[in-house]
Design a protein around this motif. Sequence first.
Motif, PDB file in Angstrom:
ATOM      1  N   ASN A 206     -11.821  12.595 -22.495  1.00 33.96           N
ATOM      2  CA  ASN A 206     -12.901  12.666 -21.525  1.00 33.96           C
ATOM      3  C   ASN A 206     -13.696  13.913 -21.875  1.00 33.96           C
ATOM      4  OD1 ASN A 206     -14.137  13.884 -18.950  1.00 33.96           O
ATOM      5  ND2 ASN A 206     -13.789  11.735 -18.405  1.00 33.96           N
TER       6      ASN A 206
ATOM      7  N   GLU B 186     -16.327  15.287 -20.475  1.00 25.72           N
ATOM      8  CA  GLU B 186     -16.717  16.125 -19.347  1.00 25.72           C
ATOM      9  C   GLU B 186     -15.613  17.118 -18.967  1.00 25.72           C
ATOM     10  OE1 GLU B 186     -18.941  15.526 -15.045  1.00 25.72           O
ATOM     11  OE2 GLU B 186     -18.327  13.777 -16.192  1.00 25.72           O
ATOM     12  N   LEU B 187     -14.351  16.682 -19.075  1.00 29.66           N
ATOM     13  CA  LEU B 187     -13.220  17.555 -18.753  1.00 29.66           C
ATOM     14  C   LEU B 187     -12.675  18.268 -19.989  1.00 29.66           C
ATOM     15  CD1 LEU B 187     -11.264  15.234 -16.285  1.00 29.66           C
ATOM     16  CD2 LEU B 187     -12.694  17.213 -15.708  1.00 29.66           C
TER      17      LEU B 187
ATOM     18  N   TYR C 178     -13.047  10.924 -12.555  1.00 24.01           N
ATOM     19  CA  TYR C 178     -13.276  10.909 -13.996  1.00 24.01           C
ATOM     20  C   TYR C 178     -12.502   9.754 -14.628  1.00 24.01           C
ATOM     21  CZ  TYR C 178     -14.898  15.579 -12.919  1.00 24.01           C
ATOM     22  OH  TYR C 178     -15.578  16.646 -12.369  1.00 24.01           O
ATOM     23  N   GLU C 179     -13.089   9.182 -15.646  1.00 15.85           N
ATOM     24  CA  GLU C 179     -12.465   8.081 -16.362  1.00 15.85           C
ATOM     25  C   GLU C 179     -11.894   8.616 -17.673  1.00 15.85           C
ATOM     26  OE1 GLU C 179     -14.788   4.636 -18.256  1.00 15.85           O
ATOM     27  OE2 GLU C 179     -14.238   3.964 -16.237  1.00 15.85           O
TER      28      GLU C 179
ATOM     29  N   SER D  13      -7.983   6.344 -14.202  1.00 10.38           N
ATOM     30  CA  SER D  13      -8.813   7.223 -13.379  1.00 10.38           C
ATOM     31  C   SER D  13      -8.089   8.531 -13.034  1.00 10.38           C
ATOM     32  CB  SER D  13      -9.160   6.481 -12.085  1.00 10.38           C
ATOM     33  OG  SER D  13      -9.944   7.304 -11.255  1.00 10.38           O
TER      34      SER D  13
END
Length: 133
Positions: A85, A87-88, A108-109, A128
């Motif tokens: 992921n 974003e993370l 978040y996926e 998720s």
Amino acid sequence: MMKKIGLVLFTGALTLGLAACGGSDEGSSAKQEKSVETATAASGDEYTITAKNWEFSSDKELVIKKGTKVKINLVNKEGVHTISNDELGINLTADKPAEFTAEKTGEYELQCSTVCGATEDHEGMKISLKIID
């Protein structure tokens, strides 16, 4: 002679392609996200995600309290899978756990980042993760 070499190469490529996800499909239900029992995280929590035949499952639902330091492990039961992921900043492999502090609330996926089968199977391989206040 050339036909035999071509057949050997084709067979090898087919075997590798099928081995990536265990070589069998458990049906459309295996393509859907799995829901598991909810367990809200406390400080310093550790999770284990298991991957097999185009599906992820977790030892507990990935619900994490903001500010919590988290460690996520990946176990490949069938095939070879990774999780990411952007974003993370998660890039998880079976031999390298992801460790981070949950800083931004949201859902978040986490997606398999190793092509592991037909497009629809691979794209459906996700789980998720929620970060809550």
